[in-house]
Enzyme design. Structure first.
Site, PDB file in Angstrom:
ATOM      1  N   TYR A 242       4.218  -2.985   6.344  1.00 26.81           N
ATOM      2  CA  TYR A 242       5.582  -2.713   5.858  1.00 26.81           C
ATOM      3  C   TYR A 242       6.373  -1.992   6.950  1.00 26.81           C
ATOM      4  O   TYR A 242       7.479  -2.401   7.317  1.00 26.81           O
ATOM      5  CB  TYR A 242       5.526  -1.844   4.594  1.00 26.81           C
ATOM      6  CG  TYR A 242       6.866  -1.294   4.184  1.00 26.81           C
ATOM      7  CD1 TYR A 242       7.848  -2.117   3.676  1.00 26.81           C
ATOM      8  CD2 TYR A 242       7.155   0.071   4.326  1.00 26.81           C
ATOM      9  CE1 TYR A 242       9.096  -1.613   3.306  1.00 26.81           C
ATOM     10  CE2 TYR A 242       8.385   0.582   3.965  1.00 26.81           C
ATOM     11  CZ  TYR A 242       9.357  -0.262   3.452  1.00 26.81           C
ATOM     12  OH  TYR A 242      10.580   0.236   3.093  1.00 26.81           O
TER      13      TYR A 242
HETATM   14  O1  LIG Z   1      10.118   6.369   2.735  1.00 26.19           O
HETATM   15  C1  LIG Z   1       9.876   5.183   2.788  1.00 26.19           C
HETATM   16  O2  LIG Z   1      10.304   4.478   3.680  1.00 26.19           O
HETATM   17  C2  LIG Z   1       8.985   4.541   1.785  1.00 26.19           C
HETATM   18  O3  LIG Z   1       9.010   5.340   0.610  1.00 26.19           O
HETATM   19  C3  LIG Z   1       8.168   4.885  -0.401  1.00 26.19           C
HETATM   20  O4  LIG Z   1       6.821   4.895   0.039  1.00 26.19           O
HETATM   21  P1  LIG Z   1       5.928   6.180  -0.245  1.00 26.19           P
HETATM   22  O5  LIG Z   1       6.473   7.372   0.442  1.00 26.19           O
HETATM   23  O6  LIG Z   1       4.538   5.778   0.058  1.00 26.19           O
HETATM   24  O7  LIG Z   1       6.195   6.402  -1.812  1.00 26.19           O
HETATM   25  P2  LIG Z   1       5.215   6.290  -3.054  1.00 26.19           P
HETATM   26  O8  LIG Z   1       4.586   4.961  -3.089  1.00 26.19           O
HETATM   27  O9  LIG Z   1       5.984   6.711  -4.219  1.00 26.19           O
HETATM   28  O10 LIG Z   1       4.103   7.377  -2.737  1.00 26.19           O
HETATM   29  C4  LIG Z   1       4.443   8.767  -2.644  1.00 26.19           C
HETATM   30  C5  LIG Z   1       3.225   9.589  -2.391  1.00 26.19           C
HETATM   31  O11 LIG Z   1       2.352   9.471  -3.509  1.00 26.19           O
HETATM   32  C6  LIG Z   1       1.047   9.111  -3.065  1.00 26.19           C
HETATM   33  N1  LIG Z   1       0.408   8.280  -4.090  1.00 26.19           N
HETATM   34  C7  LIG Z   1       0.909   7.069  -4.375  1.00 26.19           C
HETATM   35  C8  LIG Z   1       0.348   6.282  -5.366  1.00 26.19           C
HETATM   36  C9  LIG Z   1      -0.757   6.774  -6.063  1.00 26.19           C
HETATM   37  O12 LIG Z   1      -1.319   6.126  -6.962  1.00 26.19           O
HETATM   38  N2  LIG Z   1      -1.233   8.011  -5.744  1.00 26.19           N
HETATM   39  C10 LIG Z   1      -0.667   8.779  -4.785  1.00 26.19           C
HETATM   40  O13 LIG Z   1      -1.128   9.888  -4.544  1.00 26.19           O
HETATM   41  C11 LIG Z   1       1.244   8.393  -1.761  1.00 26.19           C
HETATM   42  O14 LIG Z   1       0.075   8.479  -0.979  1.00 26.19           O
HETATM   43  C12 LIG Z   1       2.430   9.129  -1.189  1.00 26.19           C
HETATM   44  O15 LIG Z   1       1.977  10.254  -0.505  1.00 26.19           O
HETATM   45  C13 LIG Z   1       8.545   3.495  -0.820  1.00 26.19           C
HETATM   46  O16 LIG Z   1       7.641   3.018  -1.797  1.00 26.19           O
HETATM   47  C14 LIG Z   1       8.557   2.555   0.362  1.00 26.19           C
HETATM   48  O17 LIG Z   1       9.039   1.300  -0.058  1.00 26.19           O
HETATM   49  C15 LIG Z   1       9.379   3.113   1.479  1.00 26.19           C
HETATM   50  O18 LIG Z   1      10.721   2.993   1.171  1.00 26.19           O
END
Ligand SMILES: O=C(O)[C@H]1O[C@H](OP(=O)(O)OP(=O)(O)OC[C@H]2O[C@@H](n3ccc(=O)[nH]c3=O)[C@H](O)[C@@H]2O)[C@H](O)[C@@H](O)[C@H]1O
Length: 431
Positions: A242
């Site tokens: 991504y």
């Molecule tokens: O800033 C971005 O550019 C991206 O932001 C977002 O990604 P992320 O920051 O990864 O958000 P998100 O999935 O909510 O996980 C948040 C936290 O929860 C943790 N996480 C997640 C899932 C889970 O089951 N458990 C968990 O601990 C996980 O490890 C993480 O630490 C958008 O989805 C992406 O499309 C993109 O725009």
């Protein structure tokens, strides 16, 4: 019995032609023995060709009609009406991904202040399409028309620019999600790379060319450890496909700016959240599971360090998007030719105060008044990064970007929306 040489495969093509020619001559002689028979045959062939051609025409127009979900006088009228500007110095904006989370909010905000907005969305099923349809209905009530189509559809894009001379494109259509890239890598290439190029090709040829603002991502910082993340920091170590496609997007847009004079602004969004959000994101799926009494998986970083994100509330992001559009400057090219240098900008849009994932869960517990069943596991190697933290001084300088919503306040608004949308005893049908 035919001679043996007529039955076996010829040794050379030349011999085959000669033998076939003799045979055909004999047949032709028999068939067209008289001139009147030949005349009748000619008439028959002409009639046959004519009816075949008209049948093909019918089939073509029929399939065009059946497959087209766009086009026609009524459709063009809807597009034009939606694009109408209702304020002095306003803009007409094509918003891709308009039925998405950020897209729907930005479309509404533009419309509310009097700009013309036409949406484009393919309504794919990466997450529950009924939520996208609900956002579409909301936009309809505010007179924003969303065209159902894909950014890879060059003919549709060209048609849209034929109907409306868009001054700006807000490009938010994308395959989102960091971890899903391991399951379906091709969808990232399709939307974030191929789709982006198709859109840029259309914009470069448009006359006048629009200015383009598009969604990059905080994920481009990848394994960068220097905090807070500044736009000048290295972005050549993506941790997920991504992130790699978003980084590729930054390079691709740079070439279109350089060669064709397109005004380009890339926005690095930091984990955007809020009402009408994306069900695949952690704050959303945690809420659903907590209310349903199901366990949630909370990832933990190396050495048991909590993961942290610079969670950014949707209203702040919308202000950043509008500020970017307002200050984008003009594209300089026309008809595919550059006439002079055009702006090329990249901005972080974050909140500047990272919060750990366990704290996010605690805030949700408070707002939902339900205790979460936490299942804490070590972060799998799935493209996640341990933390994000935005330096937003560039956006502040350029268009006064100043986030005002902390996670506690933003999640309260999200939970309020969630409960009004799904109800307390709900969620079971949400994807
Ligand atoms: O800033 C971005 O550019 C991206 O932001 C977002 O990604 P992320 O920051 O990864 O958000 P998100 O999935 O909510 O996980 C948040 C936290 O929860 C943790 N996480 C997640 C899932 C889970 O089951 N458990 C968990 O601990 C996980 O490890 C993480 O630490 C958008 O989805 C992406 O499309 C993109 O725009």
């Amino acid at each position: 019995m035919p001679p043996l040489e007529d039955q076996t495969f010829p040794s050379t093509p030349g011999k085959f032609k000669i033998e076939r020619a003799h045979t055909m001559n004999r047949q032709l002689y028999r068939c067209f023995a008289s001139t009147s028979t030949m005349f009748l045959w000619a008439l028959f062939l002409i009639a046959l060709t004519a009816s075949y051609l008209s049948f093909q025409g019918f089939v073509d127009s029929g399939s065009r009609y059946l497959s087209a979900s766009w086009g026609g006088i009524q459709w063009e009228k809807q597009v034009r009406t939606s694009a109408q500007i209702h304020r002095q110095g306003g803009m007409s904006v094509l918003v891709t991904g308009a039925a998405g989370f950020v897209g729907s909010h930005v479309s509404l905000a533009l419309k509310r202040r009097g700009d013309g907005v036409v949406g484009l969305d393919n309504f794919n099923d990466y997450y529950d399409p009924s939520l996208k349809k609900a956002r579409k209905s909301l936009l309809n009530t505010h007179e924003v028309f969303i065209v159902e189509g894909d950014v890879n559809d060059a003919k549709l894009l060209a048609k849209l620019f034929d109907v409306v001379a868009f001054t700006h494109v807000m490009h938010l259509a994308a395959q989102a999600g960091v971890r899903y890239a391991m399951e379906n890598p091709q969808s990232y290439v399709h939307s974030n790379i191929a789709g982006l190029v198709t859109l840029l090709e259309t914009c470069k040829s448009a006359n006048p060319q629009p200015a383009i603002v598009w969604a990059s991502s905080s994920s481009v910082y990848g394994l960068n450890e220097k905090v807070p993340f500044s736009e000048s920091d290295r972005t050549d170590q993506p941790a997920s496909l991504y992130a790699a496609t978003k980084k590729a997007g930054e390079e691709i847009t740079h070439t279109y700016n350089h060669i064709y004079g397109l005004s380009i602004t890339g926005l690095r969004f930091f984990t955007v959240y809020g009402p009408w959000g994306r069900p695949d994101m952690a704050y959303f799926s945690f809420t659903r599971n907590i209310l349903q009494g199901k366990p949630i998986t909370v990832y933990r970083g190396k050495n048991h360090v909590d993961l942290a994100r610079d969670f950014t509330y949707i209203d702040d992001i919308v202000k950043g998007c509008l500020g970017s559009l307002d200050t984008a400057g003009q594209s300089t090219g026309s008809g595919g030719k550059k006439r002079g240098p055009a702006p090329y900008r990249i901005f972080n849009l974050g909140n500047t105060s990272p919060v750990t994932v366990p704290t996010l869960v605690s805030i949700l517990e408070r707002h939902l008044k339900v205790k979460a069943k936490r299942n804490i596991v070590d972060m799998p190697g799935n493209g996640d990064v341990p933390f994000t933290h935005a330096n937003i001084s560039s956006a502040r300088r350029e268009f006064g970007y100043k986030p005002t919503t902390d996670l506690q306040t933003g999640l309260k608004k999200f939970v309020k929306w969630y409960l009004s949308y799904y109800g307390y005893n709900h969620g079971k049908s949400v994807n």
